[in-house]
Scaffold this motif. Structure first.
Motif, mmCIF file in Angstrom:
data_model
loop_
_atom_site.group_PDB
_atom_site.id
_atom_site.type_symbol
_atom_site.label_atom_id
_atom_site.label_comp_id
_atom_site.label_asym_id
_atom_site.label_seq_id
_atom_site.Cartn_x
_atom_site.Cartn_y
_atom_site.Cartn_z
ATOM 1 N N LYS A 15 -11.240 -24.551 -18.540
ATOM 2 C CA LYS A 15 -12.117 -25.664 -18.922
ATOM 3 C C LYS A 15 -12.990 -26.071 -17.737
ATOM 4 C CE LYS A 15 -12.215 -30.398 -20.512
ATOM 5 N NZ LYS A 15 -11.560 -31.433 -21.295
ATOM 6 N N HIS A 22 -20.467 -25.088 -21.063
ATOM 7 C CA HIS A 22 -20.138 -25.774 -22.315
ATOM 8 C C HIS A 22 -21.078 -26.958 -22.552
ATOM 9 C CE1 HIS A 22 -17.512 -28.592 -24.789
ATOM 10 N NE2 HIS A 22 -17.776 -27.592 -25.586
ATOM 11 N N ASP A 26 -23.460 -27.500 -25.784
ATOM 12 C CA ASP A 26 -23.416 -28.708 -26.627
ATOM 13 C C ASP A 26 -24.807 -29.314 -26.768
ATOM 14 O OD1 ASP A 26 -20.725 -28.438 -26.657
ATOM 15 O OD2 ASP A 26 -20.267 -30.241 -25.521
ATOM 16 N N GLN A 48 -22.260 -18.864 -35.229
ATOM 17 C CA GLN A 48 -20.794 -18.810 -35.275
ATOM 18 C C GLN A 48 -20.331 -17.448 -35.809
ATOM 19 O OE1 GLN A 48 -19.271 -21.038 -33.674
ATOM 20 N NE2 GLN A 48 -18.723 -22.775 -34.958
ATOM 21 N N TYR A 116 -9.848 -18.193 -25.660
ATOM 22 C CA TYR A 116 -9.831 -19.594 -25.201
ATOM 23 C C TYR A 116 -11.098 -20.304 -25.715
ATOM 24 C CZ TYR A 116 -11.298 -23.394 -22.225
ATOM 25 O OH TYR A 116 -11.816 -24.599 -21.804
ATOM 26 N N GLY A 120 -10.960 -23.206 -28.400
ATOM 27 C CA GLY A 120 -11.395 -24.506 -27.894
ATOM 28 C C GLY A 120 -12.501 -25.089 -28.732
ATOM 29 N N SER A 121 -13.337 -24.214 -29.296
ATOM 30 C CA SER A 121 -14.467 -24.723 -30.071
ATOM 31 C C SER A 121 -13.988 -25.498 -31.304
ATOM 32 C CB SER A 121 -15.425 -23.588 -30.467
ATOM 33 O OG SER A 121 -14.861 -22.772 -31.441
ATOM 34 N N GLY A 124 -14.372 -29.261 -30.643
ATOM 35 C CA GLY A 124 -15.709 -29.778 -30.967
ATOM 36 C C GLY A 124 -15.924 -29.819 -32.477
ATOM 37 N N TRP A 157 -4.211 -26.951 -30.983
ATOM 38 C CA TRP A 157 -4.771 -26.598 -29.670
ATOM 39 C C TRP A 157 -3.650 -26.559 -28.622
ATOM 40 C CZ3 TRP A 157 -8.173 -24.259 -26.933
ATOM 41 C CH2 TRP A 157 -8.568 -24.668 -25.657
HETATM 42 C C1 HEM Z 1 -20.051 -22.755 -30.805
HETATM 43 C C2 HEM Z 1 -20.232 -23.709 -29.924
HETATM 44 C C3 HEM Z 1 -19.122 -24.300 -29.081
HETATM 45 C C4 HEM Z 1 -18.172 -23.671 -28.348
HETATM 46 C C5 HEM Z 1 -17.958 -22.170 -28.181
HETATM 47 C C6 HEM Z 1 -17.340 -24.705 -27.748
HETATM 48 C C7 HEM Z 1 -16.236 -24.507 -26.945
HETATM 49 C C8 HEM Z 1 -15.330 -25.463 -26.574
HETATM 50 C C9 HEM Z 1 -14.119 -25.268 -25.805
HETATM 51 C C10 HEM Z 1 -13.680 -23.947 -25.206
HETATM 52 C C11 HEM Z 1 -13.473 -26.448 -25.728
HETATM 53 C C12 HEM Z 1 -12.108 -26.696 -25.094
HETATM 54 C C13 HEM Z 1 -12.214 -27.417 -23.786
HETATM 55 C C14 HEM Z 1 -10.811 -27.574 -23.198
HETATM 56 O O1 HEM Z 1 -10.326 -26.625 -22.556
HETATM 57 O O2 HEM Z 1 -10.204 -28.621 -23.403
HETATM 58 C C15 HEM Z 1 -14.261 -27.425 -26.426
HETATM 59 C C16 HEM Z 1 -13.954 -28.770 -26.530
HETATM 60 C C17 HEM Z 1 -14.817 -29.707 -27.005
HETATM 61 N N1 HEM Z 1 -16.101 -29.498 -27.442
HETATM 62 FE FE1 HEM Z 1 -17.027 -27.713 -27.627
HETATM 63 N N2 HEM Z 1 -17.825 -25.920 -28.118
HETATM 64 C C18 HEM Z 1 -18.917 -25.711 -28.918
HETATM 65 C C19 HEM Z 1 -19.739 -26.656 -29.471
HETATM 66 C C20 HEM Z 1 -19.578 -27.991 -29.301
HETATM 67 C C21 HEM Z 1 -20.489 -28.999 -29.785
HETATM 68 C C22 HEM Z 1 -21.806 -28.729 -30.492
HETATM 69 C C23 HEM Z 1 -19.956 -30.188 -29.451
HETATM 70 C C24 HEM Z 1 -20.512 -31.547 -29.733
HETATM 71 C C25 HEM Z 1 -21.513 -32.052 -29.109
HETATM 72 C C26 HEM Z 1 -18.722 -29.953 -28.749
HETATM 73 C C27 HEM Z 1 -17.891 -30.922 -28.260
HETATM 74 C C28 HEM Z 1 -16.638 -30.709 -27.770
HETATM 75 C C29 HEM Z 1 -15.672 -31.757 -27.526
HETATM 76 C C30 HEM Z 1 -15.883 -33.246 -27.737
HETATM 77 C C31 HEM Z 1 -14.522 -31.128 -27.065
HETATM 78 C C32 HEM Z 1 -13.188 -31.801 -26.731
HETATM 79 C C33 HEM Z 1 -13.270 -32.611 -25.521
HETATM 80 C C34 HEM Z 1 -13.064 -31.797 -24.297
HETATM 81 O O3 HEM Z 1 -11.905 -31.501 -23.993
HETATM 82 O O4 HEM Z 1 -14.059 -31.432 -23.616
HETATM 83 N N3 HEM Z 1 -18.523 -28.604 -28.659
HETATM 84 N N4 HEM Z 1 -15.383 -26.796 -26.936
#
Ligand code: HEM
Length: 197
Positions: A15, A22, A26, A48, A116, A120-121, A124, A157
Motif C-alpha cells: 500500500k 493509486h 482515483d 475493469q 493485491y 484491494g480495488s 474502493g 480483505w
Molecule cells: C480500478 C481502479 C482501482 C484500483 C485498481 C484500486 C486499488 C486499490 C487498492 C490496491 C486498495 C487497497 C489499499 C490497501 O492496501 O489498503 C484500494 C483501497 C481503496 N481505494 Fe482504490 N482502486 C481503484 C479505484 C478507486 C477509486 C476510483 C476510488 C475512489 C475514489 C478508490 C478508493 C479507495 C479507497 C477509499 C480505499 C480504501 C482506503 C484505503 O485503504 O486507502 N479506489 N484501492
C-alpha cells in the motif's frame, strides 16, 4: 530506512509503495465523472474488464490457490462481463499482450503483487457501488462486480491480506511482488488514460 521497509505486513508495505499511483488513478477515474452516466460508467467497466482479463489465469494457478485460500471465489472477470452485457456494451479488445497469458509461466511473487491490486480495488468498490446506485445500477444489474463479499468487504480483505502476509518470500522475490503491484496499477492507469481520460 523508511517506515515502509520496517512495516511487518506485506499488504501494508505494498500500500505504501503504491500510494502515489493509486491516488493518481482515483483522481483520473473520479475526474472523468465515470459515474455520471451509464455510458461513462460503461467505459470504466471496460477498463475493469481488460485489467481482470490480464490476471484471469492466476485464479486457476494451483500454487497461488495453495497460498491464498478461497482464491477461486475472488475471480471477478465473469461478473464484469455480465455487467457489460447487462448494459448492452461489447466486451472490449486490447492490443497489449496479456500480463499473464494462458499457458504461460506464472511468476508467483509478481502475481501476488497483481492480485493485491485486484483485491484491494474491492475496498474502493464499496464507494463506487454507491455512486453506481445513483444511476440506477445494482448488484443484480450492471454493477455486479462492485457487490461486496458476503462476509463484508473489510473481513474479506483481512482474510486476503492475512494470507498474503503469511507467504514466505526472499528479499529478491519481495522486490518482484512490489514490482508486480506497481505494474498492475500502471496497467490500469494506461487503460484509463486510453479509454476514460
Ligand atoms: C480500478 C481502479 C482501482 C484500483 C485498481 C484500486 C486499488 C486499490 C487498492 C490496491 C486498495 C487497497 C489499499 C490497501 O492496501 O489498503 C484500494 C483501497 C481503496 N481505494 Fe482504490 N482502486 C481503484 C479505484 C478507486 C477509486 C476510483 C476510488 C475512489 C475514489 C478508490 C478508493 C479507495 C479507497 C477509499 C480505499 C480504501 C482506503 C484505503 O485503504 O486507502 N479506489 N484501492
Amino acid at each position: 530506512m523508511t517506515t515502509a521497509i520496517l512495516e511487518p505486513s506485506r499488504a501494508k508495505r505494498l500500500k505504501a509503495s503504491t500510494h502515489e499511483t493509486h491516488d493518481r488513478l482515483d483522481r483520473s477515474i473520479m475526474s472523468a465523472a465515470s459515474f455520471a452516466s451509464v455510458e461513462a460508467y460503461g467505459r470504466f467497466v471496460m477498463v475493469q474488464y481488460l485489467f481482470h482479463r490480464d490476471i484471469d489465469v492466476l485464479y486457476d494457478d494451483e500454487r497461488l490457490q495453495a497460498l491464498l485460500p478461497g482464491l477461486t471465489e475472488r475471480r471477478r472477470l465473469p461478473l464484469i462481463a455480465a455487467d457489460l452485457t447487462d448494459l448492452g456494451f461489447p466486451l472490449p479488445e486490447d492490443e497489449a499482450p496479456l500480463a499473464f497469458p494462458l499457458g504461460g509461466i506464472v511468476d508467483i511473487p509478481a502475481a501476488l503483487g497483481w492480485l493485491y491490486v485486484a483485491e484491494g480495488s474491492n475496498m474502493g468498490a464499496a464507494l463506487l457501488r454507491k455512486e453506481a446506485a445513483r444511476i440506477g445500477l445494482s448488484d443484480e444489474h450492471g454493477a455486479r462486480h462492485l457487490a461486496p463479499a458476503a462476509a463484508g468487504p473489510a473481513a474479506h480483505w483481512r482474510a486476503f491480506t492475512a494470507a498474503l502476509d503469511a507467504v514466505e518470500l526472499t528479499a529478491e522475490e519481495e522486490t518482484r511482488a512490489a514490482a508486480g503491484a506497481k505494474a498492475a496499477f500502471m496497467r490500469v492507469q494506461v487503460l484509463v488514460d486510453a479509454r476514460i481520460g
